[in-house]
Design a protein around this motif. Structure first.
Motif, short mmCIF file in Angstrom:
data_model
loop_
_atom_site.label_atom_id
_atom_site.label_comp_id
_atom_site.label_asym_id
_atom_site.label_seq_id
_atom_site.Cartn_x
_atom_site.Cartn_y
_atom_site.Cartn_z
N VAL A 1 0.86 -1.18 -0.09
CA VAL A 1 -0.06 -0.02 0.06
C VAL A 1 0.72 1.18 -0.03
CG1 VAL A 1 -1.98 -1.32 1.25
CG2 VAL A 1 -0.21 0.32 2.36
N ASP A 2 2.24 1.05 -0.10
CA ASP A 2 3.01 2.32 -0.05
C ASP A 2 2.71 3.06 -1.20
OD1 ASP A 2 5.23 3.93 0.90
OD2 ASP A 2 6.53 2.97 -0.49
N GLY A 3 2.50 4.40 -0.70
CA GLY A 3 1.94 5.42 -1.89
C GLY A 3 0.61 5.65 -2.14
N ALA A 4 -0.16 4.83 -1.71
CA ALA A 4 -1.65 5.04 -1.92
C ALA A 4 -2.43 6.30 -1.22
CB ALA A 4 -2.38 3.69 -1.41
N ASP A 5 -3.19 6.47 -1.98
CA ASP A 5 -3.97 7.75 -1.24
C ASP A 5 -4.85 7.15 -0.37
OD1 ASP A 5 -2.63 9.73 -2.92
OD2 ASP A 5 -3.97 9.15 -4.69
N VAL A 6 -5.93 6.08 -0.90
CA VAL A 6 -7.00 5.57 0.14
C VAL A 6 -6.59 4.08 -0.05
CG1 VAL A 6 -9.55 5.28 0.40
CG2 VAL A 6 -8.56 7.38 -0.41
N VAL A 7 -6.83 3.24 1.39
CA VAL A 7 -6.79 1.98 1.22
C VAL A 7 -8.05 1.24 1.93
CG1 VAL A 7 -5.46 0.08 2.43
CG2 VAL A 7 -4.32 1.91 1.42
N LEU A 8 -8.85 0.34 1.04
CA LEU A 8 -10.16 -0.20 1.64
C LEU A 8 -9.39 -1.49 2.21
CD1 LEU A 8 -12.52 0.40 -1.10
CD2 LEU A 8 -11.91 2.10 0.90
N ILE A 9 -10.00 -1.71 3.63
CA ILE A 9 -9.59 -3.05 4.09
C ILE A 9 -10.91 -3.85 4.26
CG2 ILE A 9 -8.82 -4.14 6.23
CD1 ILE A 9 -7.59 -1.52 6.92
N ALA A 10 -10.65 -4.79 3.21
CA ALA A 10 -12.17 -5.60 3.06
C ALA A 10 -11.97 -6.91 3.80
CB ALA A 10 -12.65 -5.92 1.63
N THR A 11 -12.74 -6.98 4.69
CA THR A 11 -12.80 -8.55 5.65
C THR A 11 -14.35 -8.79 5.87
OG1 THR A 11 -12.66 -7.13 7.85
CG2 THR A 11 -10.46 -7.73 6.78
N ASP A 12 -14.50 -9.79 6.37
CA ASP A 12 -15.73 -10.54 6.78
C ASP A 12 -16.22 -9.61 7.93
OD1 ASP A 12 -17.97 -11.75 6.95
OD2 ASP A 12 -16.88 -13.88 7.13
N VAL A 13 -17.63 -9.67 8.14
CA VAL A 13 -18.13 -8.93 9.42
C VAL A 13 -18.01 -9.69 10.79
CG1 VAL A 13 -19.91 -7.52 7.83
CG2 VAL A 13 -20.37 -9.90 8.96
N ASP A 14 -17.55 -10.70 10.79
CA ASP A 14 -17.50 -11.71 11.91
C ASP A 14 -16.48 -11.01 12.82
OD1 ASP A 14 -15.54 -12.49 10.58
OD2 ASP A 14 -16.12 -14.64 10.23
N ALA A 15 -16.07 -11.64 14.05
CA ALA A 15 -15.24 -11.22 14.74
C ALA A 15 -13.57 -11.34 14.53
CB ALA A 15 -15.34 -12.14 16.32
N PRO A 16 -13.28 -12.54 13.72
CA PRO A 16 -12.06 -12.62 13.14
C PRO A 16 -11.84 -11.33 11.93
CG PRO A 16 -12.90 -14.74 13.45
CD PRO A 16 -13.97 -13.82 13.46
N GLY A 17 -12.86 -11.18 11.53
CA GLY A 17 -12.58 -10.24 10.19
C GLY A 17 -12.39 -8.87 10.90
N ARG A 18 -13.17 -8.36 11.87
CA ARG A 18 -13.04 -7.12 12.60
C ARG A 18 -11.58 -7.12 13.23
NH1 ARG A 18 -18.08 -8.34 14.60
NH2 ARG A 18 -17.34 -9.07 16.66
N GLU A 19 -11.19 -8.03 13.86
CA GLU A 19 -9.83 -8.29 14.33
C GLU A 19 -8.93 -8.03 13.43
OE1 GLU A 19 -7.08 -11.06 17.29
OE2 GLU A 19 -9.26 -11.62 16.91
N LEU A 20 -8.84 -8.74 12.37
CA LEU A 20 -7.88 -8.37 11.29
C LEU A 20 -7.78 -7.06 10.71
CD1 LEU A 20 -5.77 -9.66 9.28
CD2 LEU A 20 -7.69 -10.31 7.86
#
Length: 300
Positions: free
Chosen positions: A55-74
Motif C-alpha cells: 500500500v506504500d504511496g496509496a491515497d486511500v486503502v480499503l480493508i475488506a474483511t468479513d463482518v464476523d469477529a475474526p474479520g473485525r480483529e484483522l
C-alpha cells in the motif's frame, strides 16, 4: 481535474477468492469517470509486512474483511499498522458467507462505493481541520513577529540592567554589613524558639481527637444506611464515654477504631431497646466479639 492524477485506491482482501469476487463486482463500475478514482491493485494477504509494502504511496486503502469477529480483529490490526503510511484507511465489510461459490456482485460493488464515499466525507472533515491549522499557523507567525519586537526591547533593557549591575554590587556590600546584624538577631530568635519549643512540647504528646462522618462509619461498619442520627447523639450524651464527641453529623474519637467500636456499642443498645429489630440484626451480634460485655459495662 483532468490535469491531476486520479486518486489511487487499493483494496486489501483476505484471500485469492476475495480478489475474484471484488474483480467481478468492479467490472461495471466506472470509478474513474464518476469519482476520478482508480483501483490500482487488489491485495490478497493477512500479513502486515506484505500489506505495508503493497500500500506504500496509496491515497486511500480499503480493508475488506468479513463482518464476523475474526474479520473485525484483522481489520483493526491493518488499521493500526497502516494508519501512518497512507492518506486514508476505510473499513469495507464483506457480507456473511462471502466464501461461498457465488455472491451477488452488486452487494460488493455497493460496499466499495460506500466505503469510498465515507473516505471522501472524512477527508472533508480533515480539510476543515487543515484550515484550522492554517489559521493557528498564521496566529503563530504573528506571535513570532511580536516576540521579535519584544526581543529588541529586551536587548535594550539588558543594557540598562548591566548599568544597574554595578549599582547592585555596591548595594551588596551594604547588605553584607546588614547581614551580620541579622545573623546576630537570628541567634536571639533561635534561643527564643528553643524556649517556646520546650514550653509547648507537651502539646505533641496529647492524644488529639480525629473527626469522622457518622453516616460513612455506620455504612462501613454495618453495610447499612443510618436512619436516625439523633439516637446516636442521645446515647452518647447519656453515657458520656471518654474521648467520644458526637454532633452535627460527625463523631470525634482518638482513632477510627474507637469511633467504630462506639457505634457498635450503640447499635447493640438500640437492638435491646427495639426488640423488633433483634432478629433482623442477629447475624451482626454474632460477629461482634465481646460486644455484650462492653455494652454491659456502659449500661452499669
Amino acid at each position: 481535474m483532468d490535469n491531476k492524477s486520479p486518486i489511487d485506491v487499493r483494496i486489501i482482501v483476505e484471500g485469492a477468492s476475495d480478489v475474484e469476487s471484488v474483480s467481478r463486482a468492479m467490472q461495471d463500475v466506472a470509478l474513474g469517470a464518476e469519482y476520478h478514482i482508480t483501483i490500482s491493485s487488489i491485495i490478497p494477504t493477512t500479513s502486515l509486512d506484505i500489506a505495508r509494502r503493497a500500500v506504500d504511496g496509496a491515497d486511500v486503502v480499503l480493508i475488506a474483511t468479513d463482518v464476523d469477529a475474526p474479520g473485525r480483529e484483522l481489520a483493526e490490526k491493518f488499521q493500526d499498522a497502516l494508519k501512518d503510511q497512507v492518506g486514508h484507511l476505510e473499513r469495507m465489510k464483506f457480507p456473511y458467507g462471502h466464501d461461498v461459490e457465488y455472491i451477488d456482485p452488486l452487494l460488493i460493488k455497493d460496499e466499495i462505493k460506500n466505503a469510498i464515499i465515507r473516505a471522501g466525507l472524512s477527508s472533508i472533515t480533515n480539510i476543515k481541520h487543515f484550515r484550522e491549522l492554517e489559521t493557528e499557523m498564521d496566529d503563530a507567525n504573528d506571535k513570532i513577529r511580536q516576540f521579535s519586537l519584544e526581543n529588541q526591547d529586551l536587548l535594550s533593557e539588558n543594557h540598562n540592567l548591566a548599568e544597574k549591575l554595578e549599582e547592585l554590587s555596591n548595594l551588596n556590600q551594604k547588605l553584607q554589613s546588614e547581614l551580620e546584624k541579622v545573623e546576630g538577631e537570628s541567634s536571639s530568635l533561635k534561643k527564643e524558639y528553643s524556649r517556646l519549643e520546650s514550653q509547648y512540647s507537651h502539646i505533641h504528646k496529647r492524644n488529639l481527637l480525629e473527626v469522622f462522618s457518622i453516616k460513612k462509619l455506620w455504612r462501613e461498619a454495618f453495610d447499612d444506611i443510618l436512619k436516625d442520627e439523633d439516637q446516636i447523639i442521645f446515647a452518647t450524651n447519656q453515657f458520656k464515654p471518654d474521648n467520644i464527641v458526637v454532633g452535627q453529623g460527625y463523631i470525634s474519637a482518638r482513632s477510627k477504631e474507637e469511633a467504630l467500636e462506639w457505634l457498635k456499642v450503640i447499635k447493640t443498645a438500640l437492638i435491646f431497646i427495639d426488640p423488633d429489630k433483634s432478629e433482623e440484626n442477629k447475624e451482626d451480634l454474632e460477629e461482634e466479639d465481646n460486644l455484650d460485655n462492653r455494652f454491659q459495662n456502659i449500661w452499669d
